[in-house]
Enzyme design. Structure first.
Site, PDB file in Angstrom:
ATOM      1  N   GLU A  29      40.820  37.918  34.171  1.00  0.00           N
ATOM      2  CA  GLU A  29      40.553  37.577  35.571  1.00  0.00           C
ATOM      3  C   GLU A  29      40.106  36.122  35.709  1.00  0.00           C
ATOM      4  OE1 GLU A  29      41.506  39.470  37.832  1.00  0.00           O
ATOM      5  OE2 GLU A  29      41.196  41.577  37.304  1.00  0.00           O
ATOM      6  N   HIS A  88      32.286  40.298  38.014  1.00  0.00           N
ATOM      7  CA  HIS A  88      33.238  41.303  38.507  1.00  0.00           C
ATOM      8  C   HIS A  88      32.935  42.596  37.767  1.00  0.00           C
ATOM      9  CE1 HIS A  88      36.739  43.700  39.186  1.00  0.00           C
ATOM     10  NE2 HIS A  88      37.166  43.573  37.938  1.00  0.00           N
ATOM     11  N   HIS A 131      33.006  47.343  38.170  1.00  0.00           N
ATOM     12  CA  HIS A 131      33.683  48.502  38.751  1.00  0.00           C
ATOM     13  C   HIS A 131      32.670  49.581  39.156  1.00  0.00           C
ATOM     14  CE1 HIS A 131      37.369  47.460  35.888  1.00  0.00           C
ATOM     15  NE2 HIS A 131      37.162  46.540  36.817  1.00  0.00           N
ATOM     16  N   HIS A 146      39.543  48.878  43.091  1.00  0.00           N
ATOM     17  CA  HIS A 146      39.403  48.231  41.787  1.00  0.00           C
ATOM     18  C   HIS A 146      37.931  47.925  41.455  1.00  0.00           C
ATOM     19  CE1 HIS A 146      40.719  44.649  38.991  1.00  0.00           C
ATOM     20  NE2 HIS A 146      39.698  45.326  38.510  1.00  0.00           N
TER      21      HIS A 146
HETATM   22  P1  13P Z   1      39.123  41.663  30.930  1.00  0.00           P
HETATM   23  O1  13P Z   1      38.798  42.540  29.745  1.00  0.00           O
HETATM   24  O2  13P Z   1      40.337  40.818  30.689  1.00  0.00           O
HETATM   25  O3  13P Z   1      37.901  40.843  31.334  1.00  0.00           O
HETATM   26  O4  13P Z   1      39.521  42.600  32.162  1.00  0.00           O
HETATM   27  C1  13P Z   1      38.685  43.580  32.668  1.00  0.00           C
HETATM   28  C2  13P Z   1      38.886  43.837  34.122  1.00  0.00           C
HETATM   29  O5  13P Z   1      38.021  44.416  34.748  1.00  0.00           O
HETATM   30  C3  13P Z   1      40.142  43.376  34.791  1.00  0.00           C
HETATM   31  O6  13P Z   1      40.034  43.480  36.174  1.00  0.00           O
HETATM   32 ZN    ZN Z   2      38.452  44.847  36.911  1.00  0.00          ZN
END
Ligand code: 13P
Ligand code: ZN
Length: 269
Positions: free
Chosen positions: A119, A142, A144, A214
């Site tokens: 990302e 970022h 989840h 996401h």
């Molecule tokens: P990465 O392992 O490349 O950081 O990706 C994880 C992710 O949450 C992609 O949206």
């Molecule tokens: Zn992600």
């Protein structure tokens, strides 16, 4: 080989904070496998010795020209690396990158050639926007969060500021400590520039944005602040879900009570 963190307590503390937040993300259940990523702008704490360090990777194209990032340095989680591993061994699961003078490529300089997160387009676009707008924000997270992502599966919640208002109304803290609310970004392919560009657009109005179905992206002065806003929003989502699971629609604080908070805490929105 010695670590870039050796004899650099300020940089070491910033990386330790990233590791601490990575641990929280795992404990919260928001970081399945390699889920989520963190980057911090460490340019302020870079000395001449680091500036002269040779690259330990080839130059890699970012895929876009980001003019405000010329000569900047970032600590980034590695792609495919686990948050729970980043928490314990940050320099094995993340790396320091330098943006090259062309503003459209980077090279890894320390400690190990760990390729940065997939990302990176979104993260670097956000940092580019933040610098360009004169912000003092240095961190992008970022992650989840289960509750917040679940809410984006209801189209009614995706209309502008519907979720913001609902989450604000669950507990005064969310109104006070996430005062710009939650921006919504329609689903776009992970890692894409479409997602990066949409994210940057929303940063004009929000510090935390939701990538539909996401995860969230949060920016702040430091990694703790960026984490705290997501944590606060997730607390509100939990209160909402708990009330719903008890069989009733939560009343929520009234507009009048929220207006009172806005005035009392001198909130921006
Ligand atoms: P990465 O392992 O490349 O950081 O990706 C994880 C992710 O949450 C992609 O949206
Ligand atoms: Zn992600």
């Amino acid at each position: 080989m010695k670590s870039i963190l050796e004899n650099r307590p300020v940089l070491a503390k910033q990386v330790a904070d990233v590791a601490e937040v990575a641990g929280y993300l795992w404990q919260k259940g928001w970081a399945e496998r390699n889920g989520g990523n963190i980057t911090i702008n460490i340019t302020d704490v870079i000395d001449d010795e680091i500036r002269n360090m040779k690259a330990i990777s080839d130059r890699v194209e970012i895929g876009s020209c980001l003019p405000h990032l010329k000569g900047c340095y970032f600590f980034c989680k590695g792609t495919n690396k686990r948050m729970r591993d980043l928490a314990r061994w940050p320099m094995e699961n993340g790396s320091v990158i330098r943006i090259c003078d062309d503003c459209s490529s980077y090279e890894i300089i320390a400690d190990k050639p760990v390729a940065p997160t997939s990302e990176l387009a979104s993260h670097l676009s956000m940092h580019n926007y933040l610098i360009g707008s004169g912000s003092n924000y240095k961190a992008a997270v970022h992650t989840h969060p289960i509750d917040l992502v679940a809410m984006t599966h209801n189209p009614a919640f995706l209309k502008k500021d519907v979720l913001t208002k609902l989450l604000w109304s669950m507990i005064p803290e969310t109104r006070a400590f996430c005062p710009k609310g939650l921006g919504i970004i329609p689903y776009a392919l992970p890692s894409s520039f479409e997602l990066a560009n949409a994210t940057v657009k929303e940063l004009a109005d929000y510090d935390v944005v939701m990538w539909e179905k996401h995860g969230v992206c949060s920016v702040g002065e430091n990694v703790m602040e960026a984490f705290d806003m997501v944590d606060t929003l997730s607390k509100s989502a939990q209160i909402y879900l708990t009330a719903k699971s008890m069989g009733f629609e939560p009343e929520g604080m009234s507009d009048k009570l929220m207006e009172e908070l806005k005035v009392a805490f001198n909130l921006p929105k």
